[in-house]
Structures are given as structure tokens and as C-alpha cells.
Design an enzyme around this catalytic site. Sequence first.
Site, PDB file in Angstrom:
ATOM      1  N   LYS A  84     -13.885   1.205   2.674  1.00  0.00           N
ATOM      2  CA  LYS A  84     -13.818   1.702   4.047  1.00  0.00           C
ATOM      3  C   LYS A  84     -15.066   2.534   4.302  1.00  0.00           C
ATOM      4  O   LYS A  84     -15.345   3.477   3.540  1.00  0.00           O
ATOM      5  CB  LYS A  84     -12.594   2.610   4.247  1.00  0.00           C
ATOM      6  CG  LYS A  84     -11.265   1.891   4.271  1.00  0.00           C
ATOM      7  CD  LYS A  84     -10.129   2.876   4.496  1.00  0.00           C
ATOM      8  CE  LYS A  84      -8.792   2.155   4.444  1.00  0.00           C
ATOM      9  NZ  LYS A  84      -7.663   3.112   4.426  1.00  0.00           N
ATOM     10  N   ASP A  88       0.857  -1.193   0.000  1.00  0.00           N
ATOM     11  CA  ASP A  88       0.000   0.000   0.000  1.00  0.00           C
ATOM     12  C   ASP A  88       0.886   1.234   0.000  1.00  0.00           C
ATOM     13  O   ASP A  88       1.660   1.448   0.931  1.00  0.00           O
ATOM     14  CB  ASP A  88      -0.899  -0.015   1.248  1.00  0.00           C
ATOM     15  CG  ASP A  88      -1.925   1.116   1.254  1.00  0.00           C
ATOM     16  OD1 ASP A  88      -1.949   1.929   0.303  1.00  0.00           O
ATOM     17  OD2 ASP A  88      -2.701   1.196   2.224  1.00  0.00           O
ATOM     18  N   GLY A 114      -9.126  -0.726   6.764  1.00  0.00           N
ATOM     19  CA  GLY A 114      -9.196  -0.315   8.164  1.00  0.00           C
ATOM     20  C   GLY A 114      -8.594   1.055   8.364  1.00  0.00           C
ATOM     21  O   GLY A 114      -7.813   1.534   7.529  1.00  0.00           O
TER      22      GLY A 114
HETATM   23  O1  OSB Z   1      -4.377   3.125   3.783  1.00  0.00           O
HETATM   24  O2  OSB Z   1      -5.255   1.366   4.509  1.00  0.00           O
HETATM   25  C1  OSB Z   1      -4.742   2.463   4.740  1.00  0.00           C
HETATM   26  C2  OSB Z   1      -4.454   3.052   8.511  1.00  0.00           C
HETATM   27  C3  OSB Z   1      -4.700   4.395   8.581  1.00  0.00           C
HETATM   28  C4  OSB Z   1      -4.919   5.096   7.412  1.00  0.00           C
HETATM   29  C5  OSB Z   1      -4.896   4.438   6.180  1.00  0.00           C
HETATM   30  C6  OSB Z   1      -4.666   3.078   6.099  1.00  0.00           C
HETATM   31  C7  OSB Z   1      -4.404   2.382   7.295  1.00  0.00           C
HETATM   32  C8  OSB Z   1      -4.080   0.964   7.358  1.00  0.00           C
HETATM   33  C9  OSB Z   1      -4.355   0.250   8.665  1.00  0.00           C
HETATM   34  O3  OSB Z   1      -3.532   0.370   6.472  1.00  0.00           O
HETATM   35  C10 OSB Z   1      -5.378  -0.811   8.570  1.00  0.00           C
HETATM   36  C11 OSB Z   1      -5.890  -1.232   9.925  1.00  0.00           C
HETATM   37  O4  OSB Z   1      -6.774  -0.553  10.489  1.00  0.00           O
HETATM   38  O5  OSB Z   1      -5.409  -2.232  10.442  1.00  0.00           O
HETATM   39 MG    MG Z   2      -4.822   2.036   1.995  1.00  0.00          MG
END
Ligand code: OSB
Ligand code: MG
Length: 367
Positions: free
Chosen positions: A262, A188, A290
Site C-alpha cells: 500500500k 484479513d 487498498g
Molecule cells: O486492511 O486492507 C486493509 C480498508 C481500510 C483499511 C485497511 C484495509 C482496508 C481494506 C479495503 O481491506 C480495501 C479497499 O480499498 O477496497
Molecule cells: Mg489488510
Amino acid sequence: MRIERVDLHLLRMELRSPFETSFGRTSTRDCILIEMFSEGIIGYGECVAARDPGYSYETSQTAWHMLRDFLVPAVINQELNTPQELKERLNFVRGHPMAKAGLEMSFWDLMGRQRGISLRQLIGGIKERVDVGVSIGIQHSPAELIRVVESYLKQGYRRVKIKIKPGWDIDQTRAVRKAFPDLRLQVDANSAYTLERATALLPLDDLGLLLIEQPLSEDDLWDHSKLQSQIKTPICLDESILSARHARQALDMDAARIINIKVGRVGGLSEGIAIHDLCLFRGTPVWCGGMLETGVGRAANLALATLPGFVLPGDISATDRYYIEDVTNERFILNLDSTIDVPDRPGLGVTINPSVMTKVSVAELSL
Ligand code: OSB
Ligand code: MG
């Protein structure tokens, strides 16, 4: 249901370990816990806007402002019977999906509790446990990254996502792939590249990744489609998809072959379900993203991920991966098969621990 009162709590939660992405590093996580009151029942919702506008323009403070000055006043004292009716009341506010999503979640919870039905049942979810993975932030060295991946594998996670950014991408991903040849692995970038700089990502195409998440800017559907035409690994969009309309446009131009859903980013569960339905119809896999939620938001994610189109593991990890003390009494535990059980009690199926909430609350407002 007549909405009698809404309380807002700005929470500041200490993460067990700092979480670093291409847009920054956090060791505490802000969110707004929303309590919606009607006929002696309370519904809970979580607004996932963070302290800093790194992931999106929303922050906990802009969401507080939107909720206090526009969104809550639009629903208070109103007779609302479906999430659709609530959504229509919020439509006059442009943007600010996370603020809207938190309020909508508290309504869904209220509705479920009032009818004695779990959120999973309310939305027609078909699973009792959902496949999950873990999202691992940027580390200090590849060796440390491998140690962290290994520790999560030992806990039972069977799918790993690693965060990348320019300068922390190919070598690090290759090192993880070399150490774990059969791991279900994805990356990511959180919008850290431009199409010009994305040539740096082309070597990722040979590492057998499940997907490459959001390499380019949020408002860059077109360049994502150009990049997708150069690689065989599916591009998965996160930040770019704010609505079912966006999702349709992205699929039409082949800017993504997988979508991360999301609730906060898309303005609520209803819109998340609409994106799911579209993708299911078109045969596009989706998974639940998430935002380092507390137990409240995680309960909603688990319910959403029980819909049939969620065929890839979600970024929904166990409670102990995030916070030492969570605001919910219920703890989510990883099963041996890399799944988490979905709550089956009414609404979100979670309860609040008042003493933890008092401890982590930095502002309160009753409307
Ligand atoms: O881009 O998916 C994302 C957390 C905060 C902001 C953006 C992202 C994320 C994560 C964490 O990848 C996923 C999680 O809640 O475990
Ligand atoms: Mg992401």
C-alpha cells in the site's frame, strides 16, 4: 520544478455502505487531497490516513499537522526534479508514512503531467488493465455475508477477501467456502490475534485460501514466522511492512510468503516500488492493497499494480463500490474479466470535480 504552492483539502466522504473491520466500523471516510502547484501545472495526491487511528497510529488530523507544520514547509520554494529528491527533503520526519505518501503522490502526478507521461509509464508498468478483487467487511450474519459475496460475484469480481476477527472467523469463512467452492478467497484479520489466540485460526488452513492477511500485531514479525511454520496457507503481511527493509526481514525469517503493498502505509510510491522490486527478485508474490481511496488514490494503485511482480489481484474495486459521488470525474469500471483499466493520460490521469470537492471538503489550507 520549483514547488510554488501546496493546498490541502480535508475531505469527508460518505461510503455507499458502512465498512467494518476488526478495528472498527466506518460509514464516512476522511482523507486529505493535496494539490501541488508548479509552473502552471497542478499535481494531485491523496493521503489515506483515516479519521480514527485503528489501522495505524496516523489519523487525518496527525497527517494534517505533519503536512502543514513539517512536510510542506520542507518542499515549498524548493527546486525538486525527482521523487527521490523530494523523499530526501522529507526524511527528517520520523514515521508518518501516509502524510509523506500523499505529498509524494502529488509530486509524481505533477511530474507526469509536466512531461506528458502517465504514471504507469513513468514507473515502467507493463499492463494496461489489472486484476482486481473486492474486500468485504464484517457482516451481521453468515447468511448476509454470503448474499454480499454473491452480489459482488454477479458484478464480475473473481476474487473476494473477507474481514475476520475473533468470533467472526472460522464458521463464516467455512460458510463462504461451502457456498462458493471454487472462489479465489482470502481473509484479513487486521492484527486482531496474538500467537496464543491464533490457534483459533488453524482450521482456516483446510479451506483452500489464497492467503491469510495480517493475523498478528503490526510489530510482530517474529510471531508471524512462528505461525507460518504451523500452517501451509501463505501468510500475507499488510500492517507489518513499512519499508523494503521490513519486507526483506520478513522474508528472511519466513514471516510472510506474500506481501500486500500500500502506497500510504509504506510512505510513498517510491518505497512501494522498492518493495515490489525486492519481492520480484526473491520470487515473492505481491498485490496492491487498498484504503478505500477516492479516484485519486485509486489511480495511483492501478498504476502501481501494472508492475510485473503484482501477480495477485489487488483490493482495487470499481468506483461504485465505494462512493456515490467521487471527487474525480473519471469513474473506474469493472471489466467482465475482473480487471480495471489503468488510466493512460499524463500523471495519475484523473481530473477533479470541483463541485463534489466543495461538497465533501471540511477544511482547506493554502501553503
Ligand atoms: O486492511 O486492507 C486493509 C480498508 C481500510 C483499511 C485497511 C484495509 C482496508 C481494506 C479495503 O481491506 C480495501 C479497499 O480499498 O477496497
Ligand atoms: Mg489488510
